[in-house]
Write a protein that holds these residues in place. Structure first.
Motif, PDB file in Angstrom:
ATOM      1  N   LEU A   1      -9.940  58.393  62.573  1.00  0.00           N
ATOM      2  CA  LEU A   1     -10.593  59.614  62.078  1.00  0.00           C
ATOM      3  C   LEU A   1     -10.224  59.773  60.609  1.00  0.00           C
ATOM      4  O   LEU A   1      -9.106  59.410  60.190  1.00  0.00           O
TER       5      LEU A   1
ATOM      6  N   ILE B   1      -1.989  48.850  56.857  1.00  0.00           N
ATOM      7  CA  ILE B   1      -0.763  49.257  56.155  1.00  0.00           C
ATOM      8  C   ILE B   1       0.267  49.746  57.170  1.00  0.00           C
ATOM      9  O   ILE B   1       1.450  49.435  57.073  1.00  0.00           O
TER      10      ILE B   1
ATOM     11  N   LEU C   1      -5.203  56.269  68.001  1.00  0.00           N
ATOM     12  CA  LEU C   1      -5.346  55.812  66.611  1.00  0.00           C
ATOM     13  C   LEU C   1      -4.849  54.384  66.453  1.00  0.00           C
ATOM     14  O   LEU C   1      -3.741  54.055  66.912  1.00  0.00           O
TER      15      LEU C   1
ATOM     16  N   SER D   1     -10.492  54.182  52.184  1.00  0.00           N
ATOM     17  CA  SER D   1     -10.310  52.724  52.284  1.00  0.00           C
ATOM     18  C   SER D   1     -10.377  52.181  53.706  1.00  0.00           C
ATOM     19  O   SER D   1     -10.668  51.004  53.895  1.00  0.00           O
TER      20      SER D   1
ATOM     21  N   TRP E   1       2.370  59.161  50.588  1.00  0.00           N
ATOM     22  CA  TRP E   1       2.553  60.145  51.668  1.00  0.00           C
ATOM     23  C   TRP E   1       3.133  59.435  52.893  1.00  0.00           C
ATOM     24  O   TRP E   1       4.003  59.952  53.584  1.00  0.00           O
TER      25      TRP E   1
ATOM     26  N   LEU F   1      -7.865  51.451  55.268  1.00  0.00           N
ATOM     27  CA  LEU F   1      -6.793  50.443  55.290  1.00  0.00           C
ATOM     28  C   LEU F   1      -5.621  50.817  56.202  1.00  0.00           C
ATOM     29  O   LEU F   1      -4.735  49.993  56.437  1.00  0.00           O
TER      30      LEU F   1
END
Ligand SMILES: Cc1cc2nc3c(=O)[nH]c(=O)nc-3n(C[C@H](O)[C@H](O)[C@H](O)COP(=O)(O)OP(=O)(O)OC[C@H]3O[C@@H](n4cnc5c(N)ncnc54)[C@H](O)[C@@H]3O)c2cc1C
Length: 352
Positions: A138, A46, A169, A40, A78, A42
């Motif tokens: 990634l 999120i 990230l 996704s 998760w 996303l």
């Protein structure tokens, strides 16, 4: 290119929902390169709650049954699981940050600078470093291969790899990142490591990469035991909301509307900085008696809020945190492994 707005996040969610069922279950482990559409993308939304987990799961379950979208929903959980686990073991975060500080202040391994500059000599690693630095993202499988090669082939400290990830990230997250690196290294599920192999990488990159010379053995790292877990607080609102209320947003949760409903403080003035002098100036100018703030899980924002609470308290202003029901309901179940936690998902997704 990830546009950092809620509108862009909702658009991305709408576009992905049709693919969150059988397509996702079949294809999600493949990393076909930066133009991939099988996952996704996303996570930056999120992670910062420009779009909440509840909204994502609701949208997916409006379109698919839980059975069909089980894999996707489990992946969203998760994130919740890792947060709940770390919440109960804050010392794991503190020790990791201390170790990063010590490592960066000491003599770094000779090849560290080359690896993070994309000059490890392993073509796949070098391409992934470039992708990470250029895009802030990634694929999950690639993060696993990357971490495994970092720890077991390049024999670099896992803490420096986790720190490198979190600096680049867009979804960099204290819980998901730190605990996933620990999992690869055999510290999280004690003794169970993750070993990247040439065959697996070739298969799931559709032949784009097939690095040779990788470690063929992954011996679990070891560490001193941690103190016993601390229980998750039971109340979602940790204080009394007064009459003159301001809402302070931070990078852990940027979706204020549902939070305002939870704290019954609609109409609050809003600030978007946890820098103490900015907050004190704002609270003073608006004559606030309460600053409501989304709950910050264990991580850097929590540390800054703890300092802020003391500073505001000295001025007679209460800092009240509001935790989402999503977290308050799920986190207590994250006390052990993911598999017992996973059993709770059908009950948790029905929570509104
Ligand atoms: C070493 C390592 C480091 C990681 N560091 C981070 C990090 O700093 N921040 C972060 O958000 N995720 C991290 N992850 C988890 C995972 O790789 C990303 O959440 C996922 O790749 C995001 O891409 P996506 O949105 O396209 O995922 P999708 O496959 O589309 O999944 C949907 C959503 O589920 C959640 N999710 C999926 N997989 C995981 C997972 N394994 N753990 C937790 N949540 C998951 C994310 O919110 C994601 O947006 C890490 C994984 C590894 C192995």
């Amino acid at each position: 290119m990830t546009t950092p707005t809620r509108a862009a996040g909702l658009d991305a969610l709408r576009a992905f929902v049709p693919h969150a069922g059988a397509d996702y279950r079949r294809d999600r482990n493949h990393d076909t390169g930066p133009a991939r559409t099988n996952v996704s993308g996303l996570s930056p939304y999120i992670r910062h709650r420009l779009v909440t987990e509840q909204e994502v799961v609701d949208a997916v379950l409006d379109r698919h049954s839980l059975h069909t979208a089980e894999k996707f929903v489990q992946e969203v959980f998760w994130r919740t699981y890792w947060k709940g686990w770390l919440e109960q073991r804050p010392e794991v975060w503190r020790r990791y940050r201390g170790e990063v500080r010590d490592l960066l202040a000491g003599d770094l391994p000779a090849h560290y600078e080359d690896v993070v500059a994309g000059r490890s000599g392993i073509e796949a690693m070098d391409a992934w470093v470039r992708e990470l630095v250029e895009t802030g993202y990634l694929h999950n499988h690639t993060r696993m291969w990357f971490a495994s090669i970092w720890v077991f082939t390049l024999e670099l400290p896992w803490q420096l790899g986790a720190d490198f990830f979190s600096r680049h990230l867009l979804d960099g997250d204290a819980a998901s990142n730190t605990l996933s690196w620990r999992w690869v290294a055999g510290l999280q599920t004690r003794g169970k490591t993750y070993l990247a192999t040439t065959e697996n990488i070739a298969r799931y990159t559709d032949g784009r990469f097939a690095p040779t010379g990788l470690a063929t053995e992954a011996r679990a790292l070891d560490e001193e035991p941690f103190p016993a877990a601390v229980p998750v607080p039971s109340d979602d609102v940790d204080g009394r909301v007064g009459e003159r209320v301001g809402l302070l947003l931070h990078e852990e949760d940027l979706e204020p509307e549902s939070l305002l409903a939870a704290s019954r403080s609609s109409g609050a003035t809003v600030l978007n900085s946890v820098e103490p002098s900015a907050v004190l100036g704002w609270a003073g100018a608006a004559n606030l008696d309460t600053v409501v703030v989304p709950y910050a899980p264990v991580g850097p924002v929590r540390e800054r809020l703890d300092l802020l609470r003391t500073r505001l308290g000295a001025e007679g202003v209460a800092l009240v945190t509001v935790r989402r029901r999503w977290d308050g309901r799920a986190w207590p179940y994250a006390s052990r492994g993911f598999f017992p936690f996973r059993e709770r998902i059908p009950g948790l997704v029905r929570v509104r």
